[in-house]
Design a protein around this motif. Sequence first.
Motif, PDB file in Angstrom:
ATOM      1  N   GLY A 132       0.773  -1.228   0.000  1.00 15.50           N
ATOM      2  CA  GLY A 132       0.000   0.000   0.000  1.00 15.50           C
ATOM      3  C   GLY A 132       0.808   1.284   0.000  1.00 15.50           C
ATOM      4  O   GLY A 132       0.234   2.369   0.082  1.00 15.50           O
ATOM      5  N   ILE A 133       2.119   1.183  -0.132  1.00 14.85           N
ATOM      6  CA  ILE A 133       2.925   2.407  -0.081  1.00 14.85           C
ATOM      7  C   ILE A 133       2.951   3.143  -1.414  1.00 14.85           C
ATOM      8  O   ILE A 133       3.325   4.310  -1.486  1.00 14.85           O
ATOM      9  N   LYS A 169       3.918   1.426  -4.734  1.00 18.59           N
ATOM     10  CA  LYS A 169       4.924   0.904  -5.671  1.00 18.59           C
ATOM     11  C   LYS A 169       4.398   0.901  -7.110  1.00 18.59           C
ATOM     12  O   LYS A 169       5.113   1.277  -8.031  1.00 18.59           O
ATOM     13  N   SER A 170       3.147   0.481  -7.287  1.00 14.06           N
ATOM     14  CA  SER A 170       2.572   0.436  -8.635  1.00 14.06           C
ATOM     15  C   SER A 170       2.421   1.838  -9.212  1.00 14.06           C
ATOM     16  O   SER A 170       2.694   2.070 -10.392  1.00 14.06           O
ATOM     17  N   THR A 171       1.973   2.767  -8.382  1.00 12.86           N
ATOM     18  CA  THR A 171       1.831   4.157  -8.841  1.00 12.86           C
ATOM     19  C   THR A 171       3.186   4.733  -9.220  1.00 12.86           C
ATOM     20  O   THR A 171       3.322   5.443 -10.222  1.00 12.86           O
ATOM     21  N   PHE A 172       4.202   4.433  -8.429  1.00 11.52           N
ATOM     22  CA  PHE A 172       5.563   4.882  -8.719  1.00 11.52           C
ATOM     23  C   PHE A 172       6.025   4.341 -10.071  1.00 11.52           C
ATOM     24  O   PHE A 172       6.575   5.076 -10.903  1.00 11.52           O
ATOM     25  N   ALA A 173       5.789   3.060 -10.326  1.00 15.34           N
ATOM     26  CA  ALA A 173       6.212   2.444 -11.591  1.00 15.34           C
ATOM     27  C   ALA A 173       5.440   3.007 -12.771  1.00 15.34           C
ATOM     28  O   ALA A 173       5.960   3.079 -13.891  1.00 15.34           O
ATOM     29  N   LEU A 206      15.653   0.030  -4.885  1.00 13.87           N
ATOM     30  CA  LEU A 206      15.091   1.072  -4.034  1.00 13.87           C
ATOM     31  C   LEU A 206      14.183   0.450  -2.984  1.00 13.87           C
ATOM     32  O   LEU A 206      13.316  -0.378  -3.314  1.00 13.87           O
ATOM     33  N   PHE A 207      14.383   0.852  -1.733  1.00 15.86           N
ATOM     34  CA  PHE A 207      13.508   0.414  -0.648  1.00 15.86           C
ATOM     35  C   PHE A 207      12.621   1.576  -0.228  1.00 15.86           C
ATOM     36  O   PHE A 207      13.104   2.616   0.217  1.00 15.86           O
ATOM     37  N   ALA A 208      11.313   1.423  -0.392  1.00 12.53           N
ATOM     38  CA  ALA A 208      10.347   2.474  -0.045  1.00 12.53           C
ATOM     39  C   ALA A 208       9.716   2.168   1.304  1.00 12.53           C
ATOM     40  O   ALA A 208       9.329   1.020   1.577  1.00 12.53           O
ATOM     41  N   ASN A 209       9.603   3.195   2.148  1.00 11.80           N
ATOM     42  CA  ASN A 209       9.008   3.001   3.466  1.00 11.80           C
ATOM     43  C   ASN A 209       8.487   4.335   3.990  1.00 11.80           C
ATOM     44  O   ASN A 209       8.754   5.399   3.409  1.00 11.80           O
ATOM     45  N   TYR A 210       7.775   4.277   5.090  1.00 18.32           N
ATOM     46  CA  TYR A 210       7.282   5.481   5.743  1.00 18.32           C
ATOM     47  C   TYR A 210       8.335   5.994   6.724  1.00 18.32           C
ATOM     48  O   TYR A 210       8.929   5.220   7.470  1.00 18.32           O
ATOM     49  N   LYS A 211       8.570   7.276   6.683  1.00 12.53           N
ATOM     50  CA  LYS A 211       9.552   7.893   7.579  1.00 12.53           C
ATOM     51  C   LYS A 211       8.981   7.950   8.996  1.00 12.53           C
ATOM     52  O   LYS A 211       7.964   8.607   9.244  1.00 12.53           O
ATOM     53  N   THR A 212       9.640   7.236   9.912  1.00 12.25           N
ATOM     54  CA  THR A 212       9.167   7.160  11.284  1.00 12.25           C
ATOM     55  C   THR A 212      10.291   7.558  12.237  1.00 12.25           C
ATOM     56  O   THR A 212      11.430   7.106  12.074  1.00 12.25           O
TER      57      THR A 212
END
Length: 373
Positions: free
Chosen positions: A21-22, A24-28, A180-186
């Motif tokens: 849900g982060i 990834k598909s939209t990014f691609a 690339l590793f995508a994540n939420y900044k916490t």
Amino acid sequence: MNITSGKIKTAQKVVVYGPEGIGKSTFASKFPKPVFIDTEGSTKKLNVSRFDRPSSWQMLLDEVEYVGKNYKSLDIKTLVIDTADWAEKLCVNHICAKVKKTGIEDFGYGKGYVYLAEEFGRLLNRLEDIVELGINVVVTAHAQMRKFEQPDEMGSYDRWELKLEKKTAPLLKEWADTLLFANYKTLVTRIDDNKYKAQGGQNRVMYTTHNACYDAKNRDDLPDVLPFDYMQIAHLIDDTQPEEKPEPQSKTQKSTSVTAPQKQEQHKDETKKQKTDELDTIVETEKEPKQATTSVPDKSVGKLPEYIPKALADLMTANDVTEDDIRLVVAQKGYYPEDTSIANYDPEFIEGCLVGAWDKVYRIIMTNKDLPF
């Protein structure tokens, strides 16, 4: 031997992974002229070009091969595999069906994972061929948390990894130019002597270099952390489609210049000729007698019966294969009589012998169609 120097302009191999849900598909989907092979159905709400969702490993390989053969007419610049871990599931089912195993662990001694890595390598080889044509390839994947034990240190710790099997993940990481590793900044703040509190978790970022907590890499000196936005790497994705080279003119051919009035006259003549040809075609068509509907049965695939499993039906539809074609091949190999319906085939036989060995089945079908009787 040929020695070259300097940078080589080539299409990009990008792997993007992160929690569900982060985006990834939209990014691609922001890459130039993408077409998706959507293995999990995650692009339903995206306005993108996509192949039919592959229902088998062979169908996935066929779709990649189709891009390689028809990339010019398709006018695409990016092929997206979304996602790698769902593609791996198709690969596992394919391997198990061929040898009638219920799971990858049933092989014993880790052999199943070796077979899986070899088969998954076939996909990466075909994707490499796509890259050589000047088409970018983007592979998305989910991430999962795993315990990691470093050999030269005591204890273990959690880290993010690709949600792939232990021998498949290294292959994909090595194959990629950019990981690339995508994540939420916490942010974790201390609120008491032994208590901590997480804050943030709304801003999305992507990590581009290796860290003890995750795998990432790039070859373009990107900052360690960037906003999870395609525009941050857009400068790396150039138009790498090979240009059409004009055919050399014959030495005896003379170049002639055409003036504007001449161009207009040529255009009028071509338009007039086109209309005349269309009229002649219509007249000839009307002269031809209509064939009776009972003369020759229509052997096109059309809508296949519902009792044919989806994995087999998808391959049949994509390759214009009828049920009669399948029954003839099966009878030639001595499995079932030719008048036996596919509805009465053993499901394991369909999955293992027909879907699992579709290349061989299709070759025999084409050989039968080439026979003069």
